[in-house]
Design a protein around this motif. Structure first.
Motif, PDB file in Angstrom:
ATOM      1  N   GLN A   4      -3.027 -33.952  42.528  1.00 27.44           N
ATOM      2  CA  GLN A   4      -3.138 -34.883  43.653  1.00 27.44           C
ATOM      3  C   GLN A   4      -2.810 -34.182  44.975  1.00 27.44           C
ATOM      4  O   GLN A   4      -3.448 -34.436  45.994  1.00 27.44           O
ATOM      5  CB  GLN A   4      -2.192 -36.072  43.447  1.00 27.44           C
ATOM      6  CG  GLN A   4      -2.549 -36.970  42.277  1.00 27.44           C
ATOM      7  CD  GLN A   4      -2.021 -36.451  40.943  1.00 27.44           C
ATOM      8  OE1 GLN A   4      -1.414 -35.375  40.878  1.00 27.44           O
ATOM      9  NE2 GLN A   4      -2.262 -37.202  39.888  1.00 27.44           N
TER      10      GLN A   4
ATOM     11  N   ALA B 222      -5.346 -33.570  48.144  1.00 29.63           N
ATOM     12  CA  ALA B 222      -5.024 -34.087  49.479  1.00 29.63           C
ATOM     13  C   ALA B 222      -5.071 -32.986  50.528  1.00 29.63           C
ATOM     14  O   ALA B 222      -5.530 -33.198  51.659  1.00 29.63           O
ATOM     15  CB  ALA B 222      -3.637 -34.737  49.464  1.00 29.63           C
TER      16      ALA B 222
ATOM     17  N   GLU C   4      -8.597 -32.138  51.249  1.00 27.83           N
ATOM     18  CA  GLU C   4      -9.174 -33.266  51.998  1.00 27.83           C
ATOM     19  C   GLU C   4      -8.831 -33.145  53.489  1.00 27.83           C
ATOM     20  O   GLU C   4      -9.625 -33.544  54.354  1.00 27.83           O
ATOM     21  CB  GLU C   4      -8.637 -34.591  51.445  1.00 27.83           C
ATOM     22  CG  GLU C   4      -9.229 -35.834  52.089  1.00 27.83           C
ATOM     23  CD  GLU C   4     -10.704 -36.005  51.818  1.00 27.83           C
ATOM     24  OE1 GLU C   4     -11.405 -36.602  52.673  1.00 27.83           O
ATOM     25  OE2 GLU C   4     -11.186 -35.544  50.758  1.00 27.83           O
TER      26      GLU C   4
ATOM     27  N   ASP D 116       2.528 -36.622  54.133  1.00 28.44           N
ATOM     28  CA  ASP D 116       1.079 -36.826  54.091  1.00 28.44           C
ATOM     29  C   ASP D 116       0.405 -35.460  54.244  1.00 28.44           C
ATOM     30  O   ASP D 116       0.136 -35.018  55.356  1.00 28.44           O
ATOM     31  CB  ASP D 116       0.645 -37.770  55.218  1.00 28.44           C
ATOM     32  CG  ASP D 116      -0.831 -38.144  55.152  1.00 28.44           C
ATOM     33  OD1 ASP D 116      -1.601 -37.405  54.502  1.00 28.44           O
ATOM     34  OD2 ASP D 116      -1.214 -39.166  55.759  1.00 28.44           O
TER      35      ASP D 116
ATOM     36  N   THR E 100      -2.605 -34.443  53.784  1.00 25.04           N
ATOM     37  CA  THR E 100      -3.907 -34.494  54.450  1.00 25.04           C
ATOM     38  C   THR E 100      -3.738 -34.495  55.962  1.00 25.04           C
ATOM     39  O   THR E 100      -4.376 -33.716  56.682  1.00 25.04           O
ATOM     40  CB  THR E 100      -4.698 -35.739  54.016  1.00 25.04           C
ATOM     41  OG1 THR E 100      -4.931 -35.684  52.597  1.00 25.04           O
ATOM     42  CG2 THR E 100      -6.043 -35.831  54.733  1.00 25.04           C
TER      43      THR E 100
END
Length: 227
Positions: free
Chosen positions: A27, A31, A34, A212, A214
């Motif tokens: 994951q 991310a 991304e 976060d 990303t």
């Protein structure tokens, strides 16, 4: 393909551990890609070869889905077995000539540099099919990911920018050797690195410790010059 990407578009390179504590390796790398990370290197001295190969298969799958690159650190045998498109070595690791002998063509190979002399040697090793594909300059600032390694400061970043520019001017029809600044770079100081002449960076904690990943990647990319 990997060499073309390195020379043209790759600006943000991420090193990450296996994220055992978080349990979210797949994951996390998804991310990060991304957010615009161009290359992700798995660098974790605490895992055995079999586990590293399993994680690299995951990394390969996610990178392929995003059309990005992935890298192996230090271990040429692991790089060869996994089919890694990018392999990175340090000054005391396997010599470039031997790495080329062991790895599949056209694996991209990068090298860490910590002094002006090492920068010069990296640039000299770049011409030709069997040469070096990129190098890293650092650590710019002290970082816990490289304990005991003295920071080189922004002066070496400036030196590398000047040396690569000079070599490019002398190399008729050649392509400028890509290089990355590395070491303690985050959102608070990335602009200093850019002002010193770097247009590509390697980061660790700026993304691995972000809530976060990303958004963190997007923010770092926004601070870098367009390729």
């Amino acid at each position: 393909m990997a060499q073309h990407v390195l020379h043209t578009t790759a600006r943000l390179y991420l090193c990450t551990d296996a994220r055992k504590k978080q349990g979210d390796f797949e994951q996390f790398v998804d991310a990060a890609f991304e957010g615009g990370v161009d290359i992700i290197q798995l660098r974790d001295k605490t895992i055995e070869a079999a586990e590293e190969l399993e994680l690299l298969e995951v990394l390969h799958t996610v990178a392929h889905r995003h059309g990005r690159l992935w890298a192996v650190n230090d271990r040429a045998d692991i790089a060869s077995l996994s089919g890694a498109p990018v392999f990175h070595i340090g000054q005391k690791d396997l010599p470039l000539r031997d790495a080329r002998h062991l790895l599949h063509d056209p694996t991209v190979i990068g090298l860490s540099t910590h002094t002006p002399e090492q920068v010069d040697a990296a640039i000299a090793a770049s011409p030709g099919r069997s040469g070096l594909d990129y190098f890293c300059v650092g650590p710019v600032w002290a970082t816990p990911t490289k304990p005991g390694r003295d920071a080189v400061g922004l002066d070496l970043v400036k030196y590398a920018a000047s040396a690569v520019r000079a070599a490019d001017e002398e190399r008729v029809g050649g392509v400028q050797l890509p290089w990355f600044a590395i070491g303690g770079i985050d959102h608070s100081n990335v602009e200093e690195v850019v002002q010193a002449g770097a247009s590509r960076i390697v980061v660790v904690r700026a993304i691995t410790e972000a809530s976060d990943p990303t958004a963190a990647a997007q923010s770092l990319l926004a601070a870098l010059p367009d390729s």
